[in-house]
Design an enzyme around this catalytic site. Structure first.
Site, PDB file in Angstrom:
ATOM      1  N   PRO A   1       0.840  -1.203   0.000  1.00 51.79           N
ATOM      2  CA  PRO A   1       0.000   0.000   0.000  1.00 51.79           C
ATOM      3  C   PRO A   1       0.879   1.260   0.000  1.00 51.79           C
ATOM      4  O   PRO A   1       1.923   1.290   0.652  1.00 51.79           O
ATOM      5  CB  PRO A   1      -0.800  -0.110   1.298  1.00 51.79           C
ATOM      6  CG  PRO A   1      -0.643  -1.503   1.777  1.00 51.79           C
ATOM      7  CD  PRO A   1       0.613  -2.048   1.184  1.00 51.79           C
TER       8      PRO A   1
ATOM      9  N   ALA B   1       1.572   4.302   3.395  1.00 50.27           N
ATOM     10  CA  ALA B   1       0.984   3.624   4.546  1.00 50.27           C
ATOM     11  C   ALA B   1       2.041   3.253   5.583  1.00 50.27           C
ATOM     12  O   ALA B   1       1.762   2.566   6.551  1.00 50.27           O
ATOM     13  CB  ALA B   1       0.241   2.372   4.084  1.00 50.27           C
ATOM     14  N   GLY B   2       3.291   3.671   5.356  1.00 50.85           N
ATOM     15  CA  GLY B   2       4.343   3.330   6.311  1.00 50.85           C
ATOM     16  C   GLY B   2       4.942   1.959   6.063  1.00 50.85           C
ATOM     17  O   GLY B   2       5.671   1.425   6.894  1.00 50.85           O
ATOM     18  N   LEU B   3       4.656   1.373   4.882  1.00 53.17           N
ATOM     19  CA  LEU B   3       5.186   0.035   4.586  1.00 53.17           C
ATOM     20  C   LEU B   3       6.368   0.082   3.632  1.00 53.17           C
ATOM     21  O   LEU B   3       6.813  -0.949   3.118  1.00 53.17           O
ATOM     22  CB  LEU B   3       4.070  -0.857   4.032  1.00 53.17           C
ATOM     23  CG  LEU B   3       3.134  -1.404   5.113  1.00 53.17           C
ATOM     24  CD1 LEU B   3       1.827  -1.871   4.525  1.00 53.17           C
ATOM     25  CD2 LEU B   3       3.792  -2.558   5.869  1.00 53.17           C
ATOM     26  N   GLY B   4       6.878   1.273   3.376  1.00 50.77           N
ATOM     27  CA  GLY B   4       8.135   1.385   2.636  1.00 50.77           C
ATOM     28  C   GLY B   4       7.989   1.268   1.131  1.00 50.77           C
ATOM     29  O   GLY B   4       8.951   0.902   0.445  1.00 50.77           O
ATOM     30  N   SER B   5       6.801   1.600   0.596  1.00 53.65           N
ATOM     31  CA  SER B   5       6.607   1.365  -0.833  1.00 53.65           C
ATOM     32  C   SER B   5       7.591   2.167  -1.695  1.00 53.65           C
ATOM     33  O   SER B   5       8.110   1.652  -2.686  1.00 53.65           O
ATOM     34  CB  SER B   5       5.150   1.635  -1.214  1.00 53.65           C
ATOM     35  OG  SER B   5       5.002   2.817  -1.914  1.00 53.65           O
TER      36      SER B   5
ATOM     37  N   ALA C   1      10.765   3.243  -1.085  1.00 50.32           N
ATOM     38  CA  ALA C   1      12.115   2.653  -1.090  1.00 50.32           C
ATOM     39  C   ALA C   1      12.102   1.310  -1.813  1.00 50.32           C
ATOM     40  O   ALA C   1      13.051   0.968  -2.532  1.00 50.32           O
ATOM     41  CB  ALA C   1      12.620   2.485   0.346  1.00 50.32           C
ATOM     42  N   ALA C   2      10.999   0.552  -1.651  1.00 46.90           N
ATOM     43  CA  ALA C   2      10.939  -0.767  -2.297  1.00 46.90           C
ATOM     44  C   ALA C   2      10.914  -0.630  -3.819  1.00 46.90           C
ATOM     45  O   ALA C   2      11.524  -1.434  -4.531  1.00 46.90           O
ATOM     46  CB  ALA C   2       9.725  -1.545  -1.804  1.00 46.90           C
TER      47      ALA C   2
ATOM     48  N   ASP D   1      14.155   3.176   6.240  1.00 45.08           N
ATOM     49  CA  ASP D   1      13.366   2.440   5.240  1.00 45.08           C
ATOM     50  C   ASP D   1      14.264   1.768   4.206  1.00 45.08           C
ATOM     51  O   ASP D   1      14.186   0.562   3.971  1.00 45.08           O
ATOM     52  CB  ASP D   1      12.422   3.392   4.486  1.00 45.08           C
ATOM     53  CG  ASP D   1      11.140   3.669   5.240  1.00 45.08           C
ATOM     54  OD1 ASP D   1      11.148   3.542   6.478  1.00 45.08           O
ATOM     55  OD2 ASP D   1      10.131   4.021   4.593  1.00 45.08           O
TER      56      ASP D   1
END
Ligand code: PMV
Length: 310
Positions: free
Chosen positions: A97, A100-104, A106-107, A148
């Protein structure tokens, strides 16, 4: 075709305080990921063509604005690979997402670096992948701590202090977590700016909170290594209270945290920049379903269950 993958991440302890030099703990979340596929372009005149259905991106690289994160990332990746960009089709698929703080963010950069490194048969080191993602992050939120890009490039739990080499650490026993997306975008730069403004207004008060958060991260590292799961729940609750005092929680996030605790979580807190985004709960393996259900009933738009593995 060559491909590159990078998983998501969450921060277990220490967000915000990490920007001010305190330690933080972050772990990869393999259940969500970015996949990048690179193929030589069918039409060689088209240069680089980018497609990403999740963000409605279908454009030539040349037509993207200079500050677009994918464009900025690709420029740094080609510089590091020391190759001239050829005519390529690049497909970016993501189940992480956004905001949302899930590192999208940087990923995406790291999966691009991996796929293009494979395509050019010059794999970039994890350090290089991390540095490039950090540079891209810097364009977007000014003063990132680097947590991140570091946890996503390394792909293992890290104990992180800004400006120092990250230390991977022992995980004594499996740590089951339920992650809930509030569905409210988490504007990292806004939350970081809010904390900074409060710090500038009253340094001592903010630094007391940062120190207390840092102390929690330090003990949590020991507790995770020793497998003392029962101490981690209260540590999460204490970290959440400190984040409330920093002003980055919201009524919606507090409701989710309370719902998880009422459903049997050992502890729960917001994770990431706050003002929206995710909350996490520490669960017994048997309670994952109940906690996930409680999150959804309390307004979460989705949940992920994951385990931090030894
Ligand atoms: O990207 P997020 O939402 O996980 O937030 C980053 C964590 C902060 O500590 C708030 C900022 C930073 O750069 O470390």
């Amino acid at each position: 075709m060559t491909s590159g993958r990078a998983s998501g991440k969450i921060i277990l302890f220490g967000e915000h305080a990490v920007v001010y030099g305190q330690p933080a703990i972050a772990v990869p979340v393999a259940q969500v990921a970015v996949q990048v596929h690179v193929t030589p372009a069918r039409d060689r005149r088209s240069g680089i063509w980018l497609r990403s259905p999740e963000v409605q991106l279908d454009s030539s690289l040349a037509d993207l604005p200079a500050d677009h994160p994918v464009k900025a990332g690709l420029q740094l990746i080609f510089e590091k690979l020391d190759v001239e960009p050829a005519a390529l089709d690049i497909e970016i698929e993501s189940t992480i997402p956004i905001a949302a703080g899930l590192g999208s963010g940087a990923a995406v950069t790291i999966a691009l670096a991996r796929a293009l490194g494979a395509h050019h048969e010059r794999p970039l080191s994890r350090d290089d992948q991390s540095r490039i993602a950090f540079e891209v992050d810097r364009l977007h939120h000014g003063t990132p701590s680097g947590i991140d890009n570091t946890v996503i490039a390394l792909g293992q739990p890290i104990y992180f202090v800004k400006g120092q080499d990250p230390s991977p650490f022992q995980v004594g026993v499996p740590v089951p977590l339920v992650i809930a997306d509030s569905g409210i975008p988490s504007p990292t730069s806004e939350a970081v700016a809010l904390v900074r403004e409060r710090w500038l207004n009253n340094r001592l008060a903010s630094e007391d909170i940062f120190d207390a958060i840092g102390h929690i991260s330090k003990s949590a590292r020991r507790q995770i290594a020793a497998g003392e799961i029962e101490s981690l729940g209260p540590a999460m609750n204490a970290n959440h209270r400190l984040l409330q005092r920093l002003g980055v929680s919201t009524a919606e996030l507090d409701t989710l945290v309370a719902a998880a605790r009422a459903a049997g979580a050992h502890g729960a807190k917001l994770s990431g920049a706050g003002l929206g985004g995710n909350v996490i709960a520490l669960s017994d393996p048997d309670d994952v379903g109940d906690i996930s259900g409680a999150f959804l009933s309390a307004g979460a738009v989705s949940t992920i269950s994951t385990v931090v593995e030894p």
